[in-house]
Scaffold this active site. Structure first.
Site, short mmCIF file in Angstrom:
data_model
loop_
_atom_site.label_atom_id
_atom_site.label_comp_id
_atom_site.label_asym_id
_atom_site.label_seq_id
_atom_site.Cartn_x
_atom_site.Cartn_y
_atom_site.Cartn_z
N LEU B 170 0.85 -1.20 0.00
CA LEU B 170 0.00 0.00 0.00
C LEU B 170 0.88 1.25 0.00
O LEU B 170 0.77 2.12 0.86
CB LEU B 170 -0.96 -0.02 1.20
CG LEU B 170 -2.22 0.82 1.04
CD1 LEU B 170 -3.17 0.20 0.01
CD2 LEU B 170 -2.95 0.98 2.37
N GLY B 171 1.78 1.31 -1.00
CA GLY B 171 2.59 2.51 -1.21
C GLY B 171 1.81 3.51 -2.04
O GLY B 171 0.58 3.52 -2.03
N ILE B 173 1.33 3.67 -5.27
CA ILE B 173 0.48 3.06 -6.28
C ILE B 173 -0.69 2.32 -5.63
O ILE B 173 -1.85 2.50 -6.00
CB ILE B 173 1.31 2.12 -7.17
CG1 ILE B 173 2.29 2.95 -8.02
CG2 ILE B 173 0.41 1.27 -8.07
CD1 ILE B 173 3.30 2.12 -8.78
N SER B 192 1.07 -5.17 3.89
CA SER B 192 2.32 -4.46 3.62
C SER B 192 3.26 -4.78 4.77
O SER B 192 2.87 -5.46 5.72
CB SER B 192 2.08 -2.96 3.49
OG SER B 192 1.55 -2.45 4.69
N ARG B 193 4.50 -4.27 4.67
CA ARG B 193 5.47 -4.62 5.72
C ARG B 193 4.93 -4.26 7.09
O ARG B 193 5.05 -5.01 8.03
CB ARG B 193 6.80 -3.90 5.47
CG ARG B 193 7.72 -4.65 4.50
CD ARG B 193 8.81 -3.76 3.97
NE ARG B 193 8.22 -2.60 3.27
CZ ARG B 193 8.92 -1.64 2.69
NH1 ARG B 193 10.24 -1.66 2.76
NH2 ARG B 193 8.33 -0.65 2.05
N GLY B 249 2.90 -5.03 -10.46
CA GLY B 249 4.17 -4.84 -9.76
C GLY B 249 5.31 -5.28 -10.67
O GLY B 249 5.64 -4.59 -11.65
N ARG B 250 5.91 -6.41 -10.32
CA ARG B 250 6.95 -7.01 -11.16
C ARG B 250 6.54 -8.46 -11.41
O ARG B 250 5.93 -9.10 -10.55
CB ARG B 250 8.30 -6.99 -10.45
CG ARG B 250 8.95 -5.64 -10.36
CD ARG B 250 9.74 -5.29 -11.64
NE ARG B 250 10.40 -3.99 -11.52
CZ ARG B 250 9.90 -2.85 -12.02
NH1 ARG B 250 8.75 -2.85 -12.65
NH2 ARG B 250 10.59 -1.72 -11.88
N GLU B 279 9.94 -11.16 -19.23
CA GLU B 279 9.54 -10.26 -20.31
C GLU B 279 10.65 -10.10 -21.33
O GLU B 279 11.81 -10.08 -20.94
CB GLU B 279 9.20 -8.87 -19.72
CG GLU B 279 8.02 -8.90 -18.79
CD GLU B 279 7.81 -7.58 -18.04
OE1 GLU B 279 8.43 -6.59 -18.42
OE2 GLU B 279 7.03 -7.58 -17.08
N HIS B 297 3.59 -4.72 -20.35
CA HIS B 297 4.25 -3.78 -19.43
C HIS B 297 4.04 -2.34 -19.88
O HIS B 297 4.99 -1.56 -20.02
CB HIS B 297 5.75 -4.11 -19.31
CG HIS B 297 6.34 -3.66 -17.99
ND1 HIS B 297 7.30 -4.37 -17.31
CD2 HIS B 297 6.07 -2.58 -17.21
CE1 HIS B 297 7.62 -3.73 -16.19
NE2 HIS B 297 6.88 -2.64 -16.10
N ALA B 299 1.83 -0.27 -18.21
CA ALA B 299 1.16 0.51 -17.15
C ALA B 299 1.76 1.90 -16.98
O ALA B 299 1.09 2.82 -16.54
CB ALA B 299 1.19 -0.25 -15.82
#
Lengths: 333, 333
Positions: B170-171, B173, B192-193, B249-250, B279, B297, B299
């Site tokens: 929940l940063g 983005i 999240s962390r 994300g990744r 990718e 990719h 976004a």
């Protein structure tokens, strides 16, 4: 223990209901539990013969459920054929297939699906808009055709935030679209029959002026004689070459040949279309365009809204048959 | 009037800049106006040779601009090769391709693209989710293949409203995704962390628990050793057969073979993927799935964010070279 005679009698004791819509098994069961369903599509009869048979029934029908979108038109001829009719329920939000003046004159109440579909349609409009701006579908075709490893980065799309979105028709659906797009940082303008005091968005009494000031036009109005081809050649011209059209209203809200021409010539930038003038026909020219997103009138098609529709239909029919106020009246009785 | 000698001297007076990214003409011009650009991709040299030549320059480079996503890794070997380096700017938000510990140890400052891409990525995540739920791309293929007039109504999709959406990370983005989905009536959960006091959403310290309680998982975290394969077989199992994965994300945040297997077996319902583990390679099995939406990719790929990136890059470089605080520091100096 019920007698055999009582068992045979029971079905005819249910009030008759004219049904002009294909419904799923659960919906059909819910109707048949409460009504003697006279099912037009299952009958295989032509409409005049079907209506004449219903009218000649010893217990002629007082209520009808009619599919939205105009496959069956409730006009003077329809109403003349079944003079016992006092209530028409449209399973769509639009009632352009129902002659409201003729219904009012004969004391026939009309209800529609109310807000059952509104959020789904609004969600779909947002999806079409992001898709066109951000090239979601087009870039997906690039992936599915195996072109990503060959051609590398896909061309840039455009940001949704700060776009000026002109909404034509700020009813339930239009308002929900506005609420969603505000969360993306869009600037909302609108056109409707009259200005709404309760909203903060800039009002344009004229659609062409709205188009001139907007990056995107979203068609969210109902279809009637005033809104047929409300997006015409002049409006497309005013929207301009970077402009995008989204239509989740009715196909005939847009002059489709003019839209196709504007897309072909690059006089507008793209379109997201869930509705077409001659559904299920889609203009052949659109099929090869990468800047056009087309869906087959699915904006209302979710299993959740389908089950809400069943509840709304039954609720309105029960209200009608028990003399209570309709839940979602268009013409109260 | 400048002498010929002064004219020749002027370019070398600009500070040298290592460039490890292809940029558009406007971006390139903006860099070359301010710096003597040592362009890796234009050089055609292998990385070690390129770095060695840069280090041997009479005026060795103190700053580098590196593409996000890992095409070039700023690790100990890289930093050893150019000991003059004091600042690395990543043109992506993720810095998984930069060894921050090694940079910190050597006093190399690091900045990233900050929030340049955040809204575009959040918008794209929402678009992927609506597309999967509402079958936008799949129904569009149905239209483009001419099947609508033949097969009639498209199967029902699912409503976005009331869906429980679990956001991993929940940063910037993730928060923007939450804000958007709230406008659609979704219920937001997150992992999240650590728990964030400032948000009203339910926190799950454990991703598997989050998956159990969610209809949708959105991967919006950065990639590091703790988040590699954060969506694994157990998480997919917990999400369940009606669950949907969205990944912006990744690719390596998700165990891709496990995801493909779960989709093939119907152990989850669908996926919206903008990123992949290898990718531009996409698992071949996904290409024929109608319940998977795949974009290459894109976004971050909007012309607006590209121009914002140019401003952010130049702004950070100017801050570094003038000894002012970096605009979007990851490791301040």
């Amino acid at each position: 223990m019920a007698s055999s005679a009582a068992e045979e009698q029971e079905p005819t004791a249910l009030p008759p209901l004219l049904l002009f819509r294909r419904v799923d098994a659960a919906f059909y069961a819910a109707l048949r539990q409460r009504y003697r369903v006279l099912d037009f599509f299952a009958s295989g009869d032509p409409l005049p013969a079907f209506l004449a048979a219903a009218a000649a029934d010893p217990d002629p029908p007082r209520a009808a459920v009619v599919v939205g979108g105009g496959a069956v038109r409730v006009d003077a001829a329809f109403l003349d054929a079944v003079p016992s009719l006092r209530f028409v329920f449209s399973t769509g939000a639009g009632v352009d297939h129902i002659d409201l003046a003729e219904c009012a004159r004969r004391g026939v109440a009309v209800a529609n699906s109310g807000r059952v579909y509104s959020t789904d349609v609004a969600d779909h409009a947002v999806s079409l808009l992001i898709d066109v701006l951000r090239r979601v579908s087009a870039s997906q075709r690039f992936v599915r055709r195996g072109l990503w490893p060959v051609l590398g980065d896909y061309p840039l799309g455009n940001k949704l935030g700060s776009k000026r979105v002109g909404i034509i028709g700020l009813g339930n659906i239009g308002s929900l679209i506005a609420k969603r797009l505000e969360a993306f940082g869009c600037i909302i303008y609108y056109n409707s029959r009259k200005q709404r005091d309760s909203v903060p968005y800039k009002y344009f009494p004229n659609v062409q002026d709205l188009a001139s000031e907007s990056d995107v036009l979203v068609v969210a109005c109902s279809l009637n004689k005033d809104t047929r081809h409300i997006v015409n050649k002049d409006v497309l011209e005013a929207l301009g070459k970077d402009g995008i059209i989204v239509n989740i209203g009715r196909g005939a809200n847009v002059d489709e040949p003019e839209l196709v021409g504007a897309l072909k010539d690059g006089r507008i930038a793209g379109a997201g279309l869930d509705v077409f003038e001659n559904e299920p026909k889609v203009p052949a020219e659109l099929l090869s365009m990468d800047n056009v997103v087309m869906t087959p009138h699915i904006a209302v098609l979710t299993s959740e809204s389908r089950s809400d529709l069943r509840d709304t239909t039954i609720g309105n029919l029960e209200a009608f048959f028990s003399g209570k106020p309709l839940l979602t009246p268009v013409l109260p009785w």
